[in-house]
Design an enzyme around this catalytic site. Structure first.
Site, PDB file in Angstrom:
ATOM      1  N   GLU A  35     -10.546  -2.696 -15.633  1.00  5.86           N
ATOM      2  CA  GLU A  35      -9.912  -2.699 -14.303  1.00  5.86           C
ATOM      3  C   GLU A  35      -9.852  -4.134 -13.795  1.00  5.86           C
ATOM      4  OE1 GLU A  35      -8.327  -0.543 -11.878  1.00  5.86           O
ATOM      5  OE2 GLU A  35      -8.115  -2.564 -11.079  1.00  5.86           O
ATOM      6  N   THR A  43      -5.642   2.431  -6.543  1.00  4.67           N
ATOM      7  CA  THR A  43      -4.884   2.460  -5.292  1.00  4.67           C
ATOM      8  C   THR A  43      -5.574   3.391  -4.306  1.00  4.67           C
ATOM      9  OG1 THR A  43      -2.839   2.147  -6.538  1.00  4.67           O
ATOM     10  CG2 THR A  43      -2.619   3.027  -4.303  1.00  4.67           C
ATOM     11  N   SER A 148       0.611   2.842  -9.827  1.00  5.96           N
ATOM     12  CA  SER A 148       1.924   2.557  -9.242  1.00  5.96           C
ATOM     13  C   SER A 148       1.825   1.449  -8.207  1.00  5.96           C
ATOM     14  CB  SER A 148       2.473   3.827  -8.585  1.00  5.96           C
ATOM     15  OG  SER A 148       1.618   4.235  -7.540  1.00  5.96           O
ATOM     16  N   GLU A 206      15.052   7.377   8.253  1.00  7.09           N
ATOM     17  CA  GLU A 206      15.052   8.138   6.995  1.00  7.09           C
ATOM     18  C   GLU A 206      16.491   8.298   6.510  1.00  7.09           C
ATOM     19  OE1 GLU A 206      12.952   9.721   4.620  1.00  7.09           O
ATOM     20  OE2 GLU A 206      14.903  10.299   3.803  1.00  7.09           O
ATOM     21  N   HIS A 326      -5.400  13.663  -6.999  1.00  5.05           N
ATOM     22  CA  HIS A 326      -6.034  14.797  -7.676  1.00  5.05           C
ATOM     23  C   HIS A 326      -5.256  15.217  -8.913  1.00  5.05           C
ATOM     24  CE1 HIS A 326      -3.711  15.987  -4.116  1.00  5.05           C
ATOM     25  NE2 HIS A 326      -3.255  16.986  -4.843  1.00  5.05           N
ATOM     26  N   HIS A 450     -15.289  35.569  10.379  1.00  6.67           N
ATOM     27  CA  HIS A 450     -14.734  35.509  11.728  1.00  6.67           C
ATOM     28  C   HIS A 450     -15.669  34.732  12.646  1.00  6.67           C
ATOM     29  CE1 HIS A 450     -12.597  36.731  15.312  1.00  6.67           C
ATOM     30  NE2 HIS A 450     -13.776  37.036  15.870  1.00  6.67           N
TER      31      HIS A 450
HETATM   32  P1  FAD Z   1      -4.046   3.893  -9.405  1.00  4.13           P
HETATM   33  O1  FAD Z   1      -4.921   4.539  -8.423  1.00  4.13           O
HETATM   34  O2  FAD Z   1      -2.894   3.107  -8.916  1.00  4.13           O
HETATM   35  O3  FAD Z   1      -4.997   2.975 -10.293  1.00  4.13           O
HETATM   36  C1  FAD Z   1      -4.509   2.145 -11.289  1.00  4.13           C
HETATM   37  C2  FAD Z   1      -5.447   0.962 -11.439  1.00  4.13           C
HETATM   38  O4  FAD Z   1      -5.063   0.264 -12.607  1.00  4.13           O
HETATM   39  C3  FAD Z   1      -5.359  -0.053 -10.300  1.00  4.13           C
HETATM   40  O5  FAD Z   1      -6.629  -0.243  -9.725  1.00  4.13           O
HETATM   41  C4  FAD Z   1      -4.875  -1.332 -10.960  1.00  4.13           C
HETATM   42  O6  FAD Z   1      -5.501  -2.496 -10.447  1.00  4.13           O
HETATM   43  C5  FAD Z   1      -5.293  -1.117 -12.410  1.00  4.13           C
HETATM   44  N1  FAD Z   1      -4.490  -1.852 -13.374  1.00  4.13           N
HETATM   45  C6  FAD Z   1      -3.144  -1.936 -13.449  1.00  4.13           C
HETATM   46  N2  FAD Z   1      -2.768  -2.668 -14.515  1.00  4.13           N
HETATM   47  C7  FAD Z   1      -3.922  -3.061 -15.110  1.00  4.13           C
HETATM   48  C8  FAD Z   1      -4.191  -3.854 -16.254  1.00  4.13           C
HETATM   49  N3  FAD Z   1      -3.218  -4.346 -17.004  1.00  4.13           N
HETATM   50  N4  FAD Z   1      -5.473  -4.068 -16.590  1.00  4.13           N
HETATM   51  C9  FAD Z   1      -6.486  -3.563 -15.832  1.00  4.13           C
HETATM   52  N5  FAD Z   1      -6.282  -2.813 -14.744  1.00  4.13           N
HETATM   53  C10 FAD Z   1      -5.013  -2.562 -14.392  1.00  4.13           C
HETATM   54  N6  FAD Z   1      -2.822  10.663  -3.086  1.00  4.13           N
HETATM   55  C11 FAD Z   1      -3.476  11.777  -2.727  1.00  4.13           C
HETATM   56  O7  FAD Z   1      -3.674  12.665  -3.570  1.00  4.13           O
HETATM   57  N7  FAD Z   1      -3.948  11.952  -1.466  1.00  4.13           N
HETATM   58  C12 FAD Z   1      -3.768  11.015  -0.510  1.00  4.13           C
HETATM   59  O8  FAD Z   1      -4.219  11.198   0.623  1.00  4.13           O
HETATM   60  C13 FAD Z   1      -3.076   9.833  -0.845  1.00  4.13           C
HETATM   61  N8  FAD Z   1      -2.892   8.865   0.077  1.00  4.13           N
HETATM   62  C14 FAD Z   1      -2.259   7.710  -0.289  1.00  4.13           C
HETATM   63  C15 FAD Z   1      -2.073   6.741   0.683  1.00  4.13           C
HETATM   64  C16 FAD Z   1      -1.435   5.562   0.362  1.00  4.13           C
HETATM   65  C17 FAD Z   1      -1.248   4.508   1.419  1.00  4.13           C
HETATM   66  C18 FAD Z   1      -0.994   5.336  -0.977  1.00  4.13           C
HETATM   67  C19 FAD Z   1      -0.328   4.042  -1.358  1.00  4.13           C
HETATM   68  C20 FAD Z   1      -1.172   6.310  -1.949  1.00  4.13           C
HETATM   69  C21 FAD Z   1      -1.794   7.506  -1.604  1.00  4.13           C
HETATM   70  N9  FAD Z   1      -1.985   8.528  -2.537  1.00  4.13           N
HETATM   71  C22 FAD Z   1      -2.615   9.680  -2.178  1.00  4.13           C
HETATM   72  C23 FAD Z   1      -1.517   8.394  -3.928  1.00  4.13           C
HETATM   73  C24 FAD Z   1      -2.687   8.021  -4.857  1.00  4.13           C
HETATM   74  O9  FAD Z   1      -3.283   6.827  -4.382  1.00  4.13           O
HETATM   75  C25 FAD Z   1      -2.192   7.816  -6.282  1.00  4.13           C
HETATM   76  O10 FAD Z   1      -1.466   8.951  -6.698  1.00  4.13           O
HETATM   77  C26 FAD Z   1      -3.360   7.612  -7.230  1.00  4.13           C
HETATM   78  O11 FAD Z   1      -4.124   6.502  -6.849  1.00  4.13           O
HETATM   79  C27 FAD Z   1      -2.863   7.418  -8.663  1.00  4.13           C
HETATM   80  O12 FAD Z   1      -3.948   7.238  -9.507  1.00  4.13           O
HETATM   81  P2  FAD Z   1      -3.808   6.427 -10.859  1.00  4.13           P
HETATM   82  O13 FAD Z   1      -5.158   6.455 -11.487  1.00  4.13           O
HETATM   83  O14 FAD Z   1      -2.661   6.900 -11.640  1.00  4.13           O
HETATM   84  O15 FAD Z   1      -3.442   4.927 -10.442  1.00  4.13           O
HETATM   85  P1  NAI Z   2       7.768   9.452  -0.435  1.00  7.45           P
HETATM   86  O1  NAI Z   2       8.488   9.708  -1.686  1.00  7.45           O
HETATM   87  O2  NAI Z   2       6.755  10.420   0.050  1.00  7.45           O
HETATM   88  O3  NAI Z   2       8.808   9.252   0.761  1.00  7.45           O
HETATM   89  C1  NAI Z   2       9.806   8.277   0.726  1.00  7.45           C
HETATM   90  C2  NAI Z   2      10.848   8.621   1.765  1.00  7.45           C
HETATM   91  O4  NAI Z   2      11.718   7.507   1.888  1.00  7.45           O
HETATM   92  C3  NAI Z   2      11.713   9.816   1.398  1.00  7.45           C
HETATM   93  O5  NAI Z   2      11.797  10.661   2.505  1.00  7.45           O
HETATM   94  C4  NAI Z   2      13.050   9.191   1.028  1.00  7.45           C
HETATM   95  O6  NAI Z   2      14.151  10.045   1.292  1.00  7.45           O
HETATM   96  C5  NAI Z   2      13.059   7.976   1.936  1.00  7.45           C
HETATM   97  N1  NAI Z   2      13.912   6.875   1.489  1.00  7.45           N
HETATM   98  C6  NAI Z   2      14.148   6.450   0.226  1.00  7.45           C
HETATM   99  N2  NAI Z   2      14.956   5.380   0.245  1.00  7.45           N
HETATM  100  C7  NAI Z   2      15.226   5.114   1.549  1.00  7.45           C
HETATM  101  C8  NAI Z   2      15.984   4.113   2.209  1.00  7.45           C
HETATM  102  N3  NAI Z   2      16.608   3.163   1.541  1.00  7.45           N
HETATM  103  N4  NAI Z   2      16.035   4.134   3.563  1.00  7.45           N
HETATM  104  C9  NAI Z   2      15.374   5.102   4.278  1.00  7.45           C
HETATM  105  N5  NAI Z   2      14.647   6.070   3.688  1.00  7.45           N
HETATM  106  C10 NAI Z   2      14.562   6.065   2.348  1.00  7.45           C
HETATM  107  O7  NAI Z   2       7.123   7.987  -0.637  1.00  7.45           O
HETATM  108  P2  NAI Z   2       6.007   7.206   0.172  1.00  7.45           P
HETATM  109  O8  NAI Z   2       5.859   7.767   1.528  1.00  7.45           O
HETATM  110  O9  NAI Z   2       6.329   5.776   0.012  1.00  7.45           O
HETATM  111  O10 NAI Z   2       4.709   7.549  -0.661  1.00  7.45           O
HETATM  112  C11 NAI Z   2       4.609   7.205  -2.059  1.00  7.45           C
HETATM  113  C12 NAI Z   2       3.778   8.200  -2.793  1.00  7.45           C
HETATM  114  O11 NAI Z   2       2.426   8.122  -2.394  1.00  7.45           O
HETATM  115  C13 NAI Z   2       4.233   9.613  -2.536  1.00  7.45           C
HETATM  116  O12 NAI Z   2       4.931  10.047  -3.671  1.00  7.45           O
HETATM  117  C14 NAI Z   2       3.013  10.416  -2.340  1.00  7.45           C
HETATM  118  O13 NAI Z   2       2.841  11.272  -3.438  1.00  7.45           O
HETATM  119  C15 NAI Z   2       1.863   9.417  -2.340  1.00  7.45           C
HETATM  120  N6  NAI Z   2       1.128   9.578  -1.078  1.00  7.45           N
HETATM  121  C16 NAI Z   2       0.450  10.740  -0.885  1.00  7.45           C
HETATM  122  C17 NAI Z   2      -0.211  10.963   0.281  1.00  7.45           C
HETATM  123  C18 NAI Z   2      -0.908  12.253   0.470  1.00  7.45           C
HETATM  124  O14 NAI Z   2      -1.090  12.981  -0.501  1.00  7.45           O
HETATM  125  N7  NAI Z   2      -1.352  12.580   1.675  1.00  7.45           N
HETATM  126  C19 NAI Z   2      -0.254   9.976   1.360  1.00  7.45           C
HETATM  127  C20 NAI Z   2       0.514   8.795   1.055  1.00  7.45           C
HETATM  128  C21 NAI Z   2       1.146   8.623  -0.136  1.00  7.45           C
END
Ligand code: FAD
Ligand code: NAI
Length: 471
Positions: A35, A43, A148, A206, A326, A450
């Site tokens: 990592e 992330t 991502s 949006e 998850h 309940h």
């Molecule tokens: P990541 O969590 O992105 O982990 C990948 C890791 O790989 C990173 O730490 C990165 O530094 C490392 N890496 C990359 N390239 C290399 C390399 N070459 N060598 C070594 N390390 C490297 N999902 C939910 O289910 N619930 C939520 O509430 C939720 N909230 C979110 C809120 C926000 C603001 C964001 C941005 C995302 C949210 N997500 C949520 C989405 C969730 O964070 C991702 O789906 C999840 O983290 C993906 O897991 P992953 O292991 O695939 O990748």
């Molecule tokens: P998203 O895919 O959830 O939403 C993006 C939105 O942007 C869509 O409604 C789309 O129609 C709109 N859009 C796309 N291009 C646009 C443009 N040019 N102008 C205006 N609107 C536009 O993506 P988001 O919110 O960036 O989240 C990324 C990922 O992170 C999601 O896929 C989600 O799975 C994950 N995430 C999950 C959370 C959770 O589980 N509670 C919380 C935050 C993120």
């Protein structure tokens, strides 16, 4: 002497990579996790799920103190916001959890290698160590779990100060007067809620004519109504065509999505949240011949193997699946089981999705739109939190409901959709029901304590084929 030979090396220590690594080690495989971030958890723990939920909780409490306590007969005076302390709490929550994973690695005998990994060949990973120097690891199995990154919008350049991604939006040092959110998806609505509760005017732009595409339409409409009532403004069917830094903020040009006159909107801060894209920079995928699709995602077979034998991929880098922590974890566990010679399968039809706004929205299985498009006949049961005694006692009954969709012929549960208090916790019962192939009758016949919010699930199940008892 350092041992560089492993059964499996995970590149990326997010929910996919770190959970997969722990499971692989528990199953007896010599496991390493590379990592580069400097902390584990990816992330999700560092700049995603956890810090956003910490701020959602803090801002919810602030907003309740400001606008919700009065209904309970609690008066507040001199309420004020200490944003620095709120941010410090968030940072501590993240730090505690990420260092906790280091402890889990030690306990389970996963070697944590802080550094950037690159595929040197099928079977070897070159690590540029954070501490300096290089290390070459060999492993029969290499797992790409690199996650991502934010998707940019041409003409709207992210500087993480005035034009921010979710990462910048998690660390603003003052409450913006006007926050414009581009994209009405999960990030936009959650982060918009945080700053709106703390006092910002929030406008969501949006592109589509609805928010949260993919979510059951009835829930999305109700969520938009609730957020509008909280002061969030929605500009649907609108696109941002450019951004110009102006004094103390940004001037955005907006246009109807279908074309038309341009208008200009001023913002102190702009959040770009239009989706995320796979992160594979510097991994050396092309050099070792790993195929990517045109959007940079890595296709895999049912064993999570890429087109190159011994190189696997899980989590956000996979195409056509939700980007959820998850989901990544489930894939990590199933892949570890398979690498250890066992079997396993992720049921993609039973992955819950939760939007942590207020009210929360939680869904699993198919939406009404999906069932209609597939020509599947279904019965619907709906029960409102307005008739749920616990929601009424807590003062959380406004506008929420549970909706269950079951096959018209067999009564098997096909989809469950909740908007309301604690929906994200309540959905677990319905994920289990879906996994077990339960019918709505099974749920209706199950005793629910309940007074609990979950009684609304039982009542919705009763409503599928018969009558709810409490409405
Ligand atoms: P990541 O969590 O992105 O982990 C990948 C890791 O790989 C990173 O730490 C990165 O530094 C490392 N890496 C990359 N390239 C290399 C390399 N070459 N060598 C070594 N390390 C490297 N999902 C939910 O289910 N619930 C939520 O509430 C939720 N909230 C979110 C809120 C926000 C603001 C964001 C941005 C995302 C949210 N997500 C949520 C989405 C969730 O964070 C991702 O789906 C999840 O983290 C993906 O897991 P992953 O292991 O695939 O990748
Ligand atoms: P998203 O895919 O959830 O939403 C993006 C939105 O942007 C869509 O409604 C789309 O129609 C709109 N859009 C796309 N291009 C646009 C443009 N040019 N102008 C205006 N609107 C536009 O993506 P988001 O919110 O960036 O989240 C990324 C990922 O992170 C999601 O896929 C989600 O799975 C994950 N995430 C999950 C959370 C959770 O589980 N509670 C919380 C935050 C993120």
């Amino acid at each position: 002497m350092t041992d560089n030979n492993f059964d499996v090396v995970f590149i990326g220590g997010g929910p996919g990579g770190y959970i997969g690594a722990i499971k692989a080690a528990q199953l007896g495989l010599r496991t390493a996790c590379v990592e580069m971030r400097g902390t584990l958890g990816g992330t999700c723990l560092n700049v995603g799920c956890i810090p956003s939920k910490a701020l959602l909780q803090s801002s919810h409490l602030y907003h309740e103190a400001e606008a919700g306590f009065a209904q309970h007969g609690i008066k507040t005076q001199g309420l004020s916001l200490d944003l620095k302390a709120m941010m410090a709490r968030k940072t501590k929550v993240v730090a505690d959890l990420t260092t906790g994973i280091e402890g889990l690695f030690k306990k389970n005998k996963v070697e944590y290698i802080p550094g950037a990994g690159r595929l040197a060949s099928a079977g070897s990973v070159q690590v540029s160590l954070n501490a300096g120097g290089e290390r070459t690891l060999t492993a029969e199995n290499i797992v790409i779990a690199t996650g991502s990154q934010v998707m940019g919008l041409p003409g709207v350049e992210i500087d993480e100060k005035t034009i921010v991604s979710s990462t910048g939006a998690l660390s603003l040092n003052k409450v913006p007067k006007h926050l414009v959110v581009i994209g009405g998806g999960y990030i936009g609505l959650e982060m918009g809620s945080v700053w709106g509760r703390l006092g910002a005017k929030v406008t969501v732009v949006e592109f589509l004519d609805r928010i949260t595409p993919g979510m059951d339409g009835e829930l999305a409409r109700n969520l938009q109504r609730s957020l509008t009532a909280q002061g969030m403004e929605f500009r649907l069917g609108t696109k941002v065509t450019g951004a110009r830094k102006a004094r103390g903020g940004v001037e955005l040009s907006l246009e109807p999505a279908s074309g038309g006159d341009t208008e200009s909107v001023k913002a102190d801060v702009v959040l770009v949240s239009i989706g995320r894209k796979p992160f594979t920079d510097g991994l050396g995928l092309a050099e070792v011949g790993v195929n990517m699709d045109p959007r940079g995602f890595i296709p895999v077979d049912e064993d999570y193997q890429t087109n190159v034998a011994g190189i696997f991929a899980i989590g956000d880098v996979l195409p056509d699946r939700p980007m959820l922590a998850h989901k990544a974890e489930e894939e990590g566990v199933v892949l570890a089981e398979k690498l250890a010679g066992h079997t396993g399968e992720v049921n993609y039809g039973a992955i819950p999705g939760v939007c942590y706004t207020w009210p929360e929205v939680a869904t699993v299985g198919q939406s009404e739109e999906q069932l209609k498009a597939a020509g599947i006949a279904y019965n619907k049961g709906r029960f409102s939190f307005a008739a749920n005694s616990r929601a009424r006692s807590s003062g959380d009954s406004e506008g929420g409901f549970v909706k269950l969709l079951a096959d018209k012929t067999t009564d098997r549960l096909l989809g469950a959709h909740i908007i309301g208090p604690d929906a994200g916790t309540m959905i677990a019962e319905l994920v289990l029901a879906l996994e077990m192939g339960a019918s709505s009758e099974d749920i209706a016949l199950t005793c629910h304590a309940h007074p609990t919010l979950n009684e609304a699930v039982k009542e919705a199940a009763l409503a599928v084929t018969g009558k709810p008892l409490n409405s």
